[in-house]
Design a protein around this motif. Structure first.
Motif, short mmCIF file in Angstrom:
data_model
loop_
_atom_site.label_atom_id
_atom_site.label_comp_id
_atom_site.label_asym_id
_atom_site.label_seq_id
_atom_site.Cartn_x
_atom_site.Cartn_y
_atom_site.Cartn_z
N MET A 119 0.84 -1.19 0.00
CA MET A 119 0.00 0.00 0.00
C MET A 119 0.88 1.25 0.00
O MET A 119 1.80 1.37 0.81
CB MET A 119 -0.89 -0.02 1.23
N LEU A 120 0.59 2.14 -0.90
CA LEU A 120 1.37 3.37 -0.98
C LEU A 120 0.96 4.34 0.12
O LEU A 120 -0.20 4.37 0.54
CB LEU A 120 1.16 4.03 -2.35
N LYS A 121 1.92 5.13 0.54
CA LYS A 121 1.69 6.14 1.56
C LYS A 121 1.63 7.51 0.90
O LYS A 121 2.22 7.74 -0.15
CB LYS A 121 2.84 6.16 2.57
N SER A 122 0.96 8.44 1.57
CA SER A 122 1.00 9.83 1.12
C SER A 122 2.26 10.46 1.70
O SER A 122 2.87 9.94 2.65
CB SER A 122 -0.24 10.58 1.60
N ILE A 123 2.63 11.58 1.14
CA ILE A 123 3.80 12.30 1.67
C ILE A 123 3.55 12.70 3.12
O ILE A 123 4.44 12.61 3.96
CB ILE A 123 4.14 13.51 0.77
N GLU A 175 17.27 9.69 -9.18
CA GLU A 175 17.49 9.48 -7.74
C GLU A 175 16.24 9.81 -6.93
O GLU A 175 15.92 9.12 -5.97
CB GLU A 175 18.68 10.35 -7.28
N SER A 176 15.51 10.83 -7.35
CA SER A 176 14.27 11.19 -6.65
C SER A 176 13.26 10.06 -6.71
O SER A 176 12.56 9.78 -5.73
CB SER A 176 13.66 12.45 -7.26
N HIS A 177 13.18 9.40 -7.85
CA HIS A 177 12.27 8.25 -7.99
C HIS A 177 12.68 7.14 -7.03
O HIS A 177 11.83 6.54 -6.37
CB HIS A 177 12.29 7.75 -9.44
N LYS A 178 13.98 6.86 -6.95
CA LYS A 178 14.48 5.82 -6.05
C LYS A 178 14.11 6.13 -4.59
O LYS A 178 13.72 5.24 -3.83
CB LYS A 178 15.99 5.67 -6.17
N ILE A 179 14.24 7.39 -4.22
CA ILE A 179 13.89 7.81 -2.86
C ILE A 179 12.40 7.62 -2.61
O ILE A 179 12.00 7.10 -1.57
CB ILE A 179 14.31 9.28 -2.63
N ALA A 180 11.58 8.02 -3.57
CA ALA A 180 10.13 7.89 -3.43
C ALA A 180 9.72 6.43 -3.26
O ALA A 180 8.86 6.11 -2.44
CB ALA A 180 9.42 8.50 -4.64
N VAL A 181 10.36 5.54 -4.01
CA VAL A 181 10.07 4.11 -3.88
C VAL A 181 10.47 3.62 -2.49
O VAL A 181 9.71 2.92 -1.82
CB VAL A 181 10.79 3.30 -4.99
N LYS A 182 11.65 4.01 -2.04
CA LYS A 182 12.15 3.57 -0.72
C LYS A 182 11.27 4.11 0.41
O LYS A 182 11.04 3.42 1.41
CB LYS A 182 13.60 4.05 -0.55
N LEU A 183 10.74 5.32 0.25
CA LEU A 183 9.86 5.91 1.26
C LEU A 183 8.46 5.29 1.23
O LEU A 183 7.69 5.44 2.18
CB LEU A 183 9.74 7.42 1.05
N GLY A 184 8.12 4.63 0.13
CA GLY A 184 6.82 4.00 0.03
C GLY A 184 5.74 4.89 -0.56
O GLY A 184 4.55 4.58 -0.44
N ILE A 185 6.13 5.99 -1.20
CA ILE A 185 5.14 6.88 -1.80
C ILE A 185 4.95 6.62 -3.29
O ILE A 185 4.12 7.25 -3.93
CB ILE A 185 5.48 8.37 -1.55
N LYS A 186 5.73 5.69 -3.82
CA LYS A 186 5.64 5.35 -5.24
C LYS A 186 6.01 3.89 -5.42
O LYS A 186 6.88 3.37 -4.73
CB LYS A 186 6.60 6.24 -6.05
N GLU A 187 5.35 3.23 -6.39
CA GLU A 187 5.65 1.84 -6.68
C GLU A 187 6.90 1.74 -7.57
O GLU A 187 7.15 2.63 -8.38
CB GLU A 187 4.49 1.17 -7.39
N GLN A 188 7.62 0.65 -7.39
CA GLN A 188 8.78 0.38 -8.24
C GLN A 188 8.27 -0.05 -9.61
O GLN A 188 7.42 -0.91 -9.71
CB GLN A 188 9.64 -0.73 -7.64
N LYS A 189 8.79 0.56 -10.66
CA LYS A 189 8.46 0.17 -12.02
C LYS A 189 9.57 -0.73 -12.55
O LYS A 189 10.74 -0.37 -12.45
CB LYS A 189 8.33 1.39 -12.93
N PHE A 190 9.20 -1.86 -13.08
CA PHE A 190 10.19 -2.78 -13.62
C PHE A 190 10.22 -2.67 -15.13
O PHE A 190 9.19 -2.70 -15.78
CB PHE A 190 9.86 -4.22 -13.20
N MET A 191 11.43 -2.52 -15.64
CA MET A 191 11.61 -2.40 -17.09
C MET A 191 11.87 -3.78 -17.68
O MET A 191 12.48 -4.62 -17.05
CB MET A 191 12.80 -1.48 -17.39
N LYS A 192 11.40 -4.00 -18.88
CA LYS A 192 11.63 -5.28 -19.57
C LYS A 192 12.98 -5.28 -20.22
O LYS A 192 13.51 -4.34 -20.64
CB LYS A 192 10.56 -5.52 -20.61
#
Length: 64
Positions: free
Chosen positions: A1-5, A47-64
Motif C-alpha cells: 500500500m502506498l503512503k502519502s507524503i 534518484e528522486s524516484h528511487k527515494i520515493a520508492v524507498k519511502l513507500g510513496i511510489k511503486e517500483q516500475k520494472f523495465m523489460k
C-alpha cells in the motif's frame, strides 16, 4: 500500500528518526529527501524516484 507524503512525514515524527538520519542510512542526499517531502509532488525518474520508492510513496516500475 502506498503512503502519502503526509503519512511519511508523520511516520518520521512518530518514530523519532530524523529525515537526515534516514537519508544517510539509505545513502541518499538529505537535501533531496527534504525537497521531495516538501514539494508534495511524486518524482518521476532518477534518484528522486528511487527515494520515493524507498519511502513507500511510489511503486517500483520494472523495465523489460
Amino acid at each position: 500500500m502506498l503512503k502519502s507524503i503526509k503519512q511519511v512525514r508523520d511516520d518520521f515524527s512518530q518514530s523519532g528518526t530524523s529525515i537526515a538520519e534516514w537519508s544517510r542510512d539509505n545513502n541518499f542526499s538529505p537535501d533531496l529527501v527534504y525537497r521531495i517531502l516538501k514539494n508534495n509532488k511524486i518524482p518521476q525518474r532518477g534518484e528522486s524516484h528511487k527515494i520515493a520508492v524507498k519511502l513507500g510513496i511510489k511503486e517500483q516500475k520494472f523495465m523489460k
